[in-house]
Motif scaffolding. Structure first.
Motif, short mmCIF file in Angstrom:
data_model
loop_
_atom_site.label_atom_id
_atom_site.label_comp_id
_atom_site.label_asym_id
_atom_site.label_seq_id
_atom_site.Cartn_x
_atom_site.Cartn_y
_atom_site.Cartn_z
N LYS A 36 -14.70 8.43 13.10
CA LYS A 36 -14.46 8.94 14.13
C LYS A 36 -13.33 9.50 14.80
O LYS A 36 -13.08 10.56 15.47
N SER A 37 -12.21 9.05 14.07
CA SER A 37 -11.00 9.82 14.45
C SER A 37 -10.95 11.24 13.77
O SER A 37 -10.52 12.00 14.16
N LEU A 38 -11.63 11.50 12.71
CA LEU A 38 -11.81 12.85 12.36
C LEU A 38 -12.40 13.85 13.26
O LEU A 38 -11.91 14.92 13.51
N VAL A 39 -13.47 13.23 13.82
CA VAL A 39 -14.29 13.93 14.59
C VAL A 39 -13.48 14.25 16.01
O VAL A 39 -13.61 15.44 16.38
N ASN A 40 -12.74 13.30 16.56
CA ASN A 40 -11.94 13.51 17.67
C ASN A 40 -10.95 14.27 17.54
O ASN A 40 -10.63 15.20 18.61
N ARG A 41 -10.33 14.48 16.26
CA ARG A 41 -9.27 15.57 15.93
C ARG A 41 -9.69 16.65 16.01
O ARG A 41 -9.25 17.77 16.35
N ALA A 42 -11.06 16.98 15.39
CA ALA A 42 -11.59 18.22 15.15
C ALA A 42 -12.04 18.75 16.75
O ALA A 42 -12.00 20.01 17.09
N TRP A 43 -12.25 17.81 17.48
CA TRP A 43 -12.56 18.11 19.16
C TRP A 43 -11.37 18.85 19.75
O TRP A 43 -11.39 19.67 20.48
N GLU A 44 -10.42 18.14 19.52
CA GLU A 44 -8.84 18.45 19.90
C GLU A 44 -8.50 19.85 19.60
O GLU A 44 -8.02 20.85 20.35
N GLU A 45 -8.76 20.19 18.23
CA GLU A 45 -8.42 21.41 17.58
C GLU A 45 -9.16 22.38 18.04
O GLU A 45 -8.55 23.58 18.22
N SER A 46 -10.41 22.33 18.09
CA SER A 46 -11.44 23.57 18.45
C SER A 46 -12.79 22.77 19.20
O SER A 46 -13.62 22.32 18.30
N ASN B 186 -28.74 20.63 8.76
CA ASN B 186 -27.74 20.31 7.61
C ASN B 186 -26.70 19.27 8.09
O ASN B 186 -25.47 19.74 8.39
N PRO B 187 -26.76 17.94 8.35
CA PRO B 187 -25.83 17.13 8.61
C PRO B 187 -24.59 17.22 7.90
O PRO B 187 -23.27 16.98 8.23
N ARG B 188 -24.68 17.19 6.59
CA ARG B 188 -23.51 17.34 5.49
C ARG B 188 -22.71 18.48 5.91
O ARG B 188 -21.47 18.31 5.98
N LEU B 189 -23.34 19.60 6.09
CA LEU B 189 -22.50 20.76 6.46
C LEU B 189 -21.89 20.52 7.77
O LEU B 189 -20.74 21.11 8.19
N SER B 190 -22.35 20.00 8.78
CA SER B 190 -21.88 19.72 9.86
C SER B 190 -20.99 19.17 10.05
O SER B 190 -19.78 19.37 10.73
N PHE B 191 -20.64 17.90 9.27
CA PHE B 191 -19.26 17.16 9.22
C PHE B 191 -18.45 17.86 8.38
O PHE B 191 -17.07 17.60 8.64
N LEU B 192 -18.55 18.59 7.25
CA LEU B 192 -17.64 19.37 6.46
C LEU B 192 -16.99 20.34 7.06
O LEU B 192 -15.89 20.48 7.10
N ARG B 193 -17.69 21.17 8.16
CA ARG B 193 -17.04 21.82 9.02
C ARG B 193 -15.75 21.33 9.87
O ARG B 193 -15.11 22.20 10.14
N LEU B 194 -16.11 20.20 10.36
CA LEU B 194 -15.26 19.59 11.18
C LEU B 194 -13.90 18.77 10.49
O LEU B 194 -13.08 18.45 10.92
N TYR B 195 -14.32 18.57 9.15
CA TYR B 195 -13.36 17.77 8.20
C TYR B 195 -11.81 18.49 8.26
O TYR B 195 -11.66 19.64 7.89
N THR B 196 -10.90 17.67 8.43
CA THR B 196 -9.43 18.23 8.34
C THR B 196 -8.62 17.23 7.72
O THR B 196 -8.99 16.03 7.72
N GLU B 197 -7.71 17.54 7.00
CA GLU B 197 -6.79 16.76 6.07
C GLU B 197 -6.44 15.74 7.01
O GLU B 197 -5.54 16.19 7.96
N PRO B 198 -6.35 14.47 6.69
CA PRO B 198 -5.51 13.33 7.58
C PRO B 198 -3.97 13.58 7.13
O PRO B 198 -3.55 12.43 6.59
N THR B 199 -3.34 14.39 7.54
CA THR B 199 -1.96 14.69 7.34
C THR B 199 -1.02 13.37 7.72
O THR B 199 0.01 13.06 7.01
N ASP B 200 -1.19 12.93 8.77
CA ASP B 200 -0.47 11.95 9.41
C ASP B 200 -0.62 10.81 8.42
O ASP B 200 0.41 9.95 8.24
N GLU B 201 -1.80 10.29 8.44
CA GLU B 201 -1.93 9.27 7.46
C GLU B 201 -1.67 9.10 6.23
O GLU B 201 -0.82 8.22 5.59
N ILE B 202 -1.63 10.39 5.62
CA ILE B 202 -1.05 10.59 4.31
C ILE B 202 0.36 10.42 4.17
O ILE B 202 1.03 9.98 3.40
#
Length: 402
Positions: free
Chosen positions: A178-188, A202-218
């Motif tokens: 959910k955090s990843l999706v929220n972050r994607a929404w904020e970015e674009s 294509n649900p998998r493609l849909s999510f992969l498009r939104l995926y960004t590296e969790p830089t803060d958590e890393i």
């Protein structure tokens, strides 16, 4: 009339594009019905941070369990929000699925997952639960051997943790869907809306498009792991929210689909036997000790992946604390060679120590430090996207001491 014609053209174009991406395979490894365990290790996958209709979920536990079985999970951890005297009716084996009844509780501005191996109550109300959690968090790292306390989505807007991370916390969610999706929404917002439009095809493609590296958590992981032992987890935050459509209700995304996106892969030297008490303890100890990796399963089944430190004829799993010795090495092996560009990244004390483009590698450890592994892949996504580097696998750290 022109407006109707334009609308019809857009609708036909949308469905033609949908048919095109429906045929698109995003997996970076060949699809197989079954994949073997790594040599001498057993890989069991499971999910946590899962809600039923007792809190914010849309279905009863029995339905969620059935969905988990369809997703071929080995274990599932329920974490309904602020439910006290958590019912343990479903905590048992359901076929080959091992089910844990944990809970998620409000604490300060954040949310904490709590699970007790001996089913010790967290309290009968939120006040008692917060007192119990405060006591656990004030203890030394690893002092509570029979409970698990995990910080969920540490940087999610409105629920982020402020201040230092307490010593008594076992770990935190490195990935939270959910955090990843929220972050994607904020970015674009446009890109997020486009992903929602192509989700039915294509649900998998849909999510992969939104995926960004969790830089803060890393960054938090790399900072904390040099101070003390810390474990990171993947949280699905599955609730399958219901969307009304005409006379039907659609769960979006469905529990099954959420479980297929991402999971925690526990590595054990012994097999699960089907004995509930014994197997529950094994999985619990692995989650408590960090003997697992997090994987984006939507990119392909990682079963067969292994990363171990070899020292003095002994193999040590991720999460282990090992005294440094000469000829110590970090051995990494992928289940198969990805069909797209890939790299195995060895990270030492938060800095990249090596990048390897072979599916099997042995990295000589030069000195004490905190080591972990990421496996990145670069699948070619269909238009309007292109190649995109995505981390497929994150391991928990190895702690090499002087």
């Amino acid at each position: 009339m022109k407006l109707f014609g334009a609308f019809s053209f857009l609708l036909v174009t949308y469905f033609l594009y949908g048919f095109y991406i429906n045929q698109y395979e995003v997996s970076v490894v060949p699809q197989q019905i079954t994949r073997e365990h790594a040599k001498n290790l057993n890989d069991y996958k499971g999910v946590m941070n899962v809600h039923t209709d007792l809190s914010s979920g849309s279905a009863p536990a029995s339905f969620v369990i059935a969905s988990a079985k369809l997703a071929n999970l080995d274990f599932l951890m329920f974490t309904d929000l602020n439910i006290f005297n958590m019912p343990t009716t479903f905590e048992s084996y359901h076929g080959n699925l091992l089910v844990f009844s944990a809970g998620k509780y409000s604490y300060l501005d954040s949310r904490l997952i709590y699970y007790s191996l001996n089913q010790e109550s967290i309290g009968s109300n939120l006040g008692e639960a917060q007192v119990k959690l405060a006591d656990l968090l004030s203890q030394k790292t690893g002092a509570s051997k029979e409970s698990l306390t995990i910080l969920t989505h540490p940087y999610k807007a409105g629920y982020s943790w402020s201040g230092e991370i307490p010593e008594g916390l076992d770990g935190f969610e490195l990935l939270n869907m959910k955090s990843l999706v929220n972050r994607a929404w904020e970015e674009s917002k446009i890109s997020t809306i486009w992903s929602l439009l192509i989700y039915p095809f294509n649900p998998r493609l849909s999510f992969l498009r939104l995926y960004t590296e969790p830089t803060d958590e890393i960054a938090l992981l790399d900072k904390m792991s040099q101070q003390r032992r810390i474990i990171v987890y993947g949280g699905t935050e599955a609730s399958a929210r219901v969307i009304p459509l005409a006379n039907y209700f659609i769960r979006f995304p469905s529990y099954k689909r959420s479980f297929e996106f991402m999971s925690n892969h526990v590595l054990m030297k012994s097999e699960l036997t089907g004995s509930f008490n014994s197997d529950r303890t094994k999985i619990f100890n692995a989650l408590k000790s960090g003997n697992f990796y997090i994987a984006l399963d939507m990119l392909g089944d990682p079963k067969g992946f292994v990363a171990t430190i070899e020292s003095e004829n002994k193999s040590h799993l991720m999460g282990s604390e090992i005294k440094f010795s000469k000829n110590m090495s970090l051995k990494v092996s992928l289940p198969v060679k990805p069909k797209d560009f890939f790299e195995i990244i060895i990270i030492k004390n938060g800095e990249v120590a090596a990048r390897i483009n072979d599916p099997e590698t042995v990295y000589q450890i030069p000195e004490p430090g905190v080591y972990r592994v990421q496996v990145r892949v670069s699948p070619m996504l269909p238009l309007p996207d292109a190649k995109k580097w995505i981390t497929w696998i994150y391991t928990n750290p190895f702690y090499v001491t002087p």
